[in-house]
Design a protein around this motif. Structure first.
Motif, PDB file in Angstrom:
ATOM      1  N   GLY A  52      31.477 -26.382  31.288  1.00  0.00           N
ATOM      2  CA  GLY A  52      29.713 -25.885  31.774  1.00  0.00           C
ATOM      3  C   GLY A  52      28.840 -26.179  30.448  1.00  0.00           C
ATOM      4  O   GLY A  52      27.878 -26.147  29.417  1.00  0.00           O
ATOM      5  N   LEU A  53      28.489 -27.730  30.426  1.00  0.00           N
ATOM      6  CA  LEU A  53      27.944 -29.293  29.792  1.00  0.00           C
ATOM      7  C   LEU A  53      27.186 -29.620  30.096  1.00  0.00           C
ATOM      8  O   LEU A  53      27.675 -30.433  31.213  1.00  0.00           O
ATOM      9  N   GLU A  54      25.822 -28.840  30.401  1.00  0.00           N
ATOM     10  CA  GLU A  54      24.686 -29.758  30.677  1.00  0.00           C
ATOM     11  C   GLU A  54      24.598 -30.549  29.265  1.00  0.00           C
ATOM     12  O   GLU A  54      24.636 -30.471  28.168  1.00  0.00           O
ATOM     13  N   THR A  55      23.837 -32.101  30.797  1.00  0.00           N
ATOM     14  CA  THR A  55      23.249 -33.370  29.404  1.00  0.00           C
ATOM     15  C   THR A  55      22.232 -33.830  30.974  1.00  0.00           C
ATOM     16  O   THR A  55      22.365 -34.694  31.598  1.00  0.00           O
ATOM     17  N   PRO A  56      21.128 -33.306  30.423  1.00  0.00           N
ATOM     18  CA  PRO A  56      20.210 -33.131  31.434  1.00  0.00           C
ATOM     19  C   PRO A  56      19.849 -35.148  30.754  1.00  0.00           C
ATOM     20  O   PRO A  56      18.993 -35.700  31.716  1.00  0.00           O
ATOM     21  N   GLU A  57      19.758 -35.456  29.527  1.00  0.00           N
ATOM     22  CA  GLU A  57      19.346 -36.654  29.647  1.00  0.00           C
ATOM     23  C   GLU A  57      20.072 -38.209  29.969  1.00  0.00           C
ATOM     24  O   GLU A  57      19.331 -38.507  30.900  1.00  0.00           O
ATOM     25  N   ILE A  58      21.593 -37.564  29.570  1.00  0.00           N
ATOM     26  CA  ILE A  58      22.126 -38.429  29.995  1.00  0.00           C
ATOM     27  C   ILE A  58      22.443 -38.310  32.067  1.00  0.00           C
ATOM     28  O   ILE A  58      22.286 -39.866  32.173  1.00  0.00           O
ATOM     29  N   SER A  59      22.307 -37.142  32.779  1.00  0.00           N
ATOM     30  CA  SER A  59      22.480 -37.287  33.624  1.00  0.00           C
ATOM     31  C   SER A  59      20.834 -37.896  34.473  1.00  0.00           C
ATOM     32  O   SER A  59      21.507 -38.889  35.791  1.00  0.00           O
ATOM     33  N   GLU A  60      19.626 -38.036  33.961  1.00  0.00           N
ATOM     34  CA  GLU A  60      18.628 -38.806  34.477  1.00  0.00           C
ATOM     35  C   GLU A  60      19.114 -40.121  34.110  1.00  0.00           C
ATOM     36  O   GLU A  60      18.422 -40.492  34.652  1.00  0.00           O
ATOM     37  N   LEU A  61      19.139 -40.630  32.933  1.00  0.00           N
ATOM     38  CA  LEU A  61      19.466 -41.890  32.935  1.00  0.00           C
ATOM     39  C   LEU A  61      20.816 -42.750  33.852  1.00  0.00           C
ATOM     40  O   LEU A  61      20.618 -43.416  33.969  1.00  0.00           O
ATOM     41  N   PHE A  62      21.358 -41.856  33.857  1.00  0.00           N
ATOM     42  CA  PHE A  62      22.920 -42.741  35.509  1.00  0.00           C
ATOM     43  C   PHE A  62      22.050 -42.324  36.411  1.00  0.00           C
ATOM     44  O   PHE A  62      21.975 -43.736  37.375  1.00  0.00           O
ATOM     45  N   LYS A  63      21.268 -41.701  36.595  1.00  0.00           N
ATOM     46  CA  LYS A  63      19.730 -42.387  37.828  1.00  0.00           C
ATOM     47  C   LYS A  63      19.699 -43.008  38.071  1.00  0.00           C
ATOM     48  O   LYS A  63      19.143 -43.998  38.883  1.00  0.00           O
ATOM     49  N   LYS A  64      18.492 -43.248  37.267  1.00  0.00           N
ATOM     50  CA  LYS A  64      17.850 -44.307  36.441  1.00  0.00           C
ATOM     51  C   LYS A  64      18.857 -45.398  36.338  1.00  0.00           C
ATOM     52  O   LYS A  64      17.846 -46.833  37.628  1.00  0.00           O
ATOM     53  N   GLY A  65      19.535 -45.550  36.159  1.00  0.00           N
ATOM     54  CA  GLY A  65      20.417 -46.960  36.290  1.00  0.00           C
ATOM     55  C   GLY A  65      20.951 -47.185  37.597  1.00  0.00           C
ATOM     56  O   GLY A  65      21.141 -48.391  37.950  1.00  0.00           O
ATOM     57  N   ARG A  66      21.989 -46.204  38.392  1.00  0.00           N
ATOM     58  CA  ARG A  66      21.948 -46.721  40.020  1.00  0.00           C
ATOM     59  C   ARG A  66      20.573 -47.034  40.920  1.00  0.00           C
ATOM     60  O   ARG A  66      20.967 -48.231  42.075  1.00  0.00           O
ATOM     61  N   ALA A  67      19.420 -46.778  40.113  1.00  0.00           N
ATOM     62  CA  ALA A  67      18.237 -47.354  41.304  1.00  0.00           C
ATOM     63  C   ALA A  67      17.972 -48.872  40.017  1.00  0.00           C
ATOM     64  O   ALA A  67      17.013 -49.524  41.113  1.00  0.00           O
ATOM     65  N   ILE A  68      18.405 -49.199  40.039  1.00  0.00           N
ATOM     66  CA  ILE A  68      17.797 -50.490  39.060  1.00  0.00           C
ATOM     67  C   ILE A  68      18.772 -51.742  39.117  1.00  0.00           C
ATOM     68  O   ILE A  68      20.307 -51.537  39.463  1.00  0.00           O
ATOM     69  N   PHE A  69      18.503 -53.329  39.919  1.00  0.00           N
ATOM     70  CA  PHE A  69      19.536 -54.331  40.234  1.00  0.00           C
ATOM     71  C   PHE A  69      19.603 -54.938  38.942  1.00  0.00           C
ATOM     72  O   PHE A  69      20.432 -55.565  39.124  1.00  0.00           O
ATOM     73  N   ASP A  70      18.799 -55.092  38.275  1.00  0.00           N
ATOM     74  CA  ASP A  70      18.277 -56.147  37.064  1.00  0.00           C
ATOM     75  C   ASP A  70      19.278 -55.921  36.302  1.00  0.00           C
ATOM     76  O   ASP A  70      19.062 -55.123  35.450  1.00  0.00           O
ATOM     77  N   GLU A 105      19.557 -57.267  33.067  1.00  0.00           N
ATOM     78  CA  GLU A 105      19.159 -56.273  31.506  1.00  0.00           C
ATOM     79  C   GLU A 105      18.209 -54.838  31.108  1.00  0.00           C
ATOM     80  O   GLU A 105      18.583 -54.730  30.196  1.00  0.00           O
ATOM     81  N   GLU A 106      17.389 -55.100  32.697  1.00  0.00           N
ATOM     82  CA  GLU A 106      17.073 -53.059  32.463  1.00  0.00           C
ATOM     83  C   GLU A 106      18.315 -52.839  32.657  1.00  0.00           C
ATOM     84  O   GLU A 106      18.357 -51.329  31.616  1.00  0.00           O
ATOM     85  N   ARG A 107      18.853 -52.988  32.895  1.00  0.00           N
ATOM     86  CA  ARG A 107      20.356 -52.087  33.096  1.00  0.00           C
ATOM     87  C   ARG A 107      21.168 -51.811  31.984  1.00  0.00           C
ATOM     88  O   ARG A 107      21.449 -50.502  31.652  1.00  0.00           O
ATOM     89  N   LYS A 108      21.509 -52.600  30.831  1.00  0.00           N
ATOM     90  CA  LYS A 108      22.129 -53.130  29.566  1.00  0.00           C
ATOM     91  C   LYS A 108      21.381 -52.382  29.226  1.00  0.00           C
ATOM     92  O   LYS A 108      21.565 -51.004  27.841  1.00  0.00           O
ATOM     93  N   ALA A 109      19.672 -51.725  29.168  1.00  0.00           N
ATOM     94  CA  ALA A 109      18.827 -51.042  28.340  1.00  0.00           C
ATOM     95  C   ALA A 109      18.896 -49.941  28.579  1.00  0.00           C
ATOM     96  O   ALA A 109      18.965 -49.308  27.682  1.00  0.00           O
ATOM     97  N   ILE A 110      19.809 -49.732  29.837  1.00  0.00           N
ATOM     98  CA  ILE A 110      19.520 -48.240  30.369  1.00  0.00           C
ATOM     99  C   ILE A 110      20.969 -47.688  29.591  1.00  0.00           C
ATOM    100  O   ILE A 110      20.770 -46.545  29.100  1.00  0.00           O
ATOM    101  N   TYR A 111      22.244 -47.861  29.828  1.00  0.00           N
ATOM    102  CA  TYR A 111      22.885 -47.864  29.520  1.00  0.00           C
ATOM    103  C   TYR A 111      23.233 -48.051  27.992  1.00  0.00           C
ATOM    104  O   TYR A 111      23.499 -46.509  27.177  1.00  0.00           O
ATOM    105  N   LYS A 112      22.610 -48.691  26.780  1.00  0.00           N
ATOM    106  CA  LYS A 112      22.427 -48.345  25.989  1.00  0.00           C
ATOM    107  C   LYS A 112      21.963 -47.074  25.301  1.00  0.00           C
ATOM    108  O   LYS A 112      22.800 -46.322  24.652  1.00  0.00           O
TER     109      LYS A 112
END
Length: 509
Positions: A430-448, A450-457
């Motif tokens: 029951g713990l929502e994580t809207p910012e984390i959920s959005e960043l996971f979604k963003k990271g899945r869409a990126i093939f680069d 260095e961009e993925r490193k920044a997203i996951y940091k």
């Protein structure tokens, strides 16, 4: 300098560019290969192919089933039912199937794959990867050997989903707990709570595998009895060698100890109600616990403190500046509790299990340290299947959990961190994580890269601030083997729970 990576380059790093394996046809068996006796730590709570029910259940499922992809012993992605896979510039993934049969002799077809994905996508499927699969918007089967998947946006990590041991392909129309698959073994009989018998699938698609005539999986829920059975020669392989017995097994000239470092212990929280709906309280818990004592008490020094997200220091995604963010600091813990409105602490219940000693010992160390900052913990220590049920239902305030990421990519932590996914015992309830959920979604869409490193940091910093889980301790994970066993391997790092894949290669003699 920023390194740009196109889809083809990304595929090469995952192994997909060389996806076709040199399987040479139907298996040629040594029928005198004998029966391998495997000591399980628990009887599978369920045989639901797409649900997560622990390592013992996963090991049995991996003997009977196969997915589109898997990992080899070095952790490199490889083909299974799919002999190749590719992604187009529009993000469409295409899988080409090899010639393979179900246990009943009928061929594995693209229609089976489409049915599997459609069924696992359903909200009531209980599939471990249901949330991820929901992003697949269409599945086309232009012929019996081709599957084309379109998604609601680019999905760089989609192959990882279909390499997961809880995402096996099922024959169209199968029940979710059916063990009639396309894997190297067939389930012959079960004695509930005691044992399971499996025999070699003589129609398996890999030449010369499996290498034994069958497997007898025998349950030893007591970890000391499990080790004793290995030492006495009653079994050939055991999972979950208890940490206090690892040296004993490793020093025995007639046995083998195969360990890897990658699984981790952590706390989950019931975020649906006070006090753990408050991130200040969750962070206070993290600063109250001295993790070195968990490594010593639960893992006999075969562990290491984990004061950040479980991203190993060898990973390209490791952030050294965040490594001690949840450090032991009882004064800070008490200050955070006061800021949250609990200056005198509170009472709560911690869920764990007595079936695995490391879970119980971890809970006891946490209980002791939390009491020092005014958090009075009552332990709830049921057997494993009940612990899973309570975790899924949110019948706890905070709980001890141990697992590994789904794979060695940061996206593999989604099933521990992403609160937008369906409720599951491996993550907070029951713990929502809207910012984390959005960043996971963003990271899945990126093939680069260095961009993925920044997203996951950025994701890791938000997780540290909001504490959807609380890291406790890295741990070694070990299998014990008789001296005459070869072929079976403890897979590296976060993939240790995939090790059942290698039972197809296990040999006796």
């Amino acid at each position: 300098m920023t390194t740009k990576m196109n889809r083809r380059g990304f595929l090469a790093t995952t192994g997909a560019a060389a996806g076709a394996l040199g399987f040479l046809g139907k298996a040629a068996f040594a029928q005198d290969g004998g029966t391998l006796r495997f000591g399980l730590s628990a009887y599978p709570p369920s045989f639901d192919v797409w649900a997560s029910n622990g390592t013992a259940a996963g090991t049995i499922k991996l003997m009977c089933h196969r997915g589109l992809l898997s990992y080899d012993k070095d952790g490199v992605m490889q083909g299974e039912l799919a002999e190749s896979w590719d992604v187009g510039e529009d993000g469409t993934w295409t899988f080409k199937l090899r010639d393979a049969n179900w246990h009943d002799g009928t061929p594995v077809t693209a229609a089976d794959v489409a049915w599997t994905v459609t069924e696992a996508q359903k909200a009531d499927s209980a599939a471990y990867l249901q949330g991820q699969l929901a992003t697949i918007t269409s599945i086309e089967t232009p012929d019996e050997k081709t599957v084309v998947m379109k998604t609601d946006g680019p999905q760089a990590v989609l192959p990882n989903w279909f390499a997961h041991y809880n995402m096996s392909i099922m024959k169209s129309g199968s029940e979710r707990d059916s063990m009639m698959g396309a894997g190297p073994f067939k389930l012959v009989s079960t004695d509930r709570g005691v044992s399971l018998s499996l025999e070699a699938n003589t129609d398996y698609y890999k030449e010369g595998m499996p290498k034994v005539a069958g497997v007898e999986a025998i349950v030893y829920a007591d970890e000391n009895l499990r080790v004793a059975a290995l030492e006495a020669g009653d079994v050939d392989v055991v999972e979950y060698v208890p940490w206090q017995a690892m040296a004993q097994v490793g020093d025995n000239d007639s046995l083998q100890l195969d360990t890897t470092f990658g699984p981790f212990m952590y706390l989950t929280f019931n975020g649906s109600k006070p006090p753990f709906d408050n991130p200040l309280v969750r962070r206070a818990v993290g600063h109250a616990i001295k993790r070195e004592d968990i490594a010593a008490a639960a893992f006999y020094e075969r562990g290491a403190p984990l004061e950040h997200l479980p991203i190993a220091d060898a990973s390209e995604f490791y952030n050294a500046d965040l490594a001690n963010s949840w450090n032991y600091d009882p004064d800070k813990a008490m200050a955070l509790l006061a800021e949250a409105g609990y200056p005198d602490g509170f009472d709560c219940t911690m869920l764990s299990t007595a079936q695995y000693g490391m879970h119980q010992s971890t809970a006891e160390v946490c209980q002791a340290y939390l009491s020092m900052v005014g958090i009075n913990v009552t332990l709830d220590l049921p057997e494993w299947s009940t612990r899973i049920k309570k975790g899924n239902e949110g019948s706890y305030d905070l709980s001890v959990m141990g697992t590994a990421a789904d794979n060695n990519d940061p996206d593999g932590l989604a099933n521990v961190l992403d609160g937008s996914l369906p409720a599951a015992y491996a993550r907070s309830y029951g713990l929502e994580t809207p910012e984390i959920s959005e960043l996971f979604k963003k990271g899945r869409a990126i093939f680069d890269a260095e961009e993925r490193k920044a997203i996951y940091k950025e994701l890791e910093q938000i997780a540290i601030d909001t504490a959807p889980i609380m890291g406790l301790c890295w741990r070694e994970q070990g299998y014990g083997l008789a001296g005459n066993v070869s072929g079976f391997s403890n897979m590296p790092g976060q993939l240790t729970f995939y090790s059942g894949f290698t039972l197809e290669e296990a040999m006796l003699g």
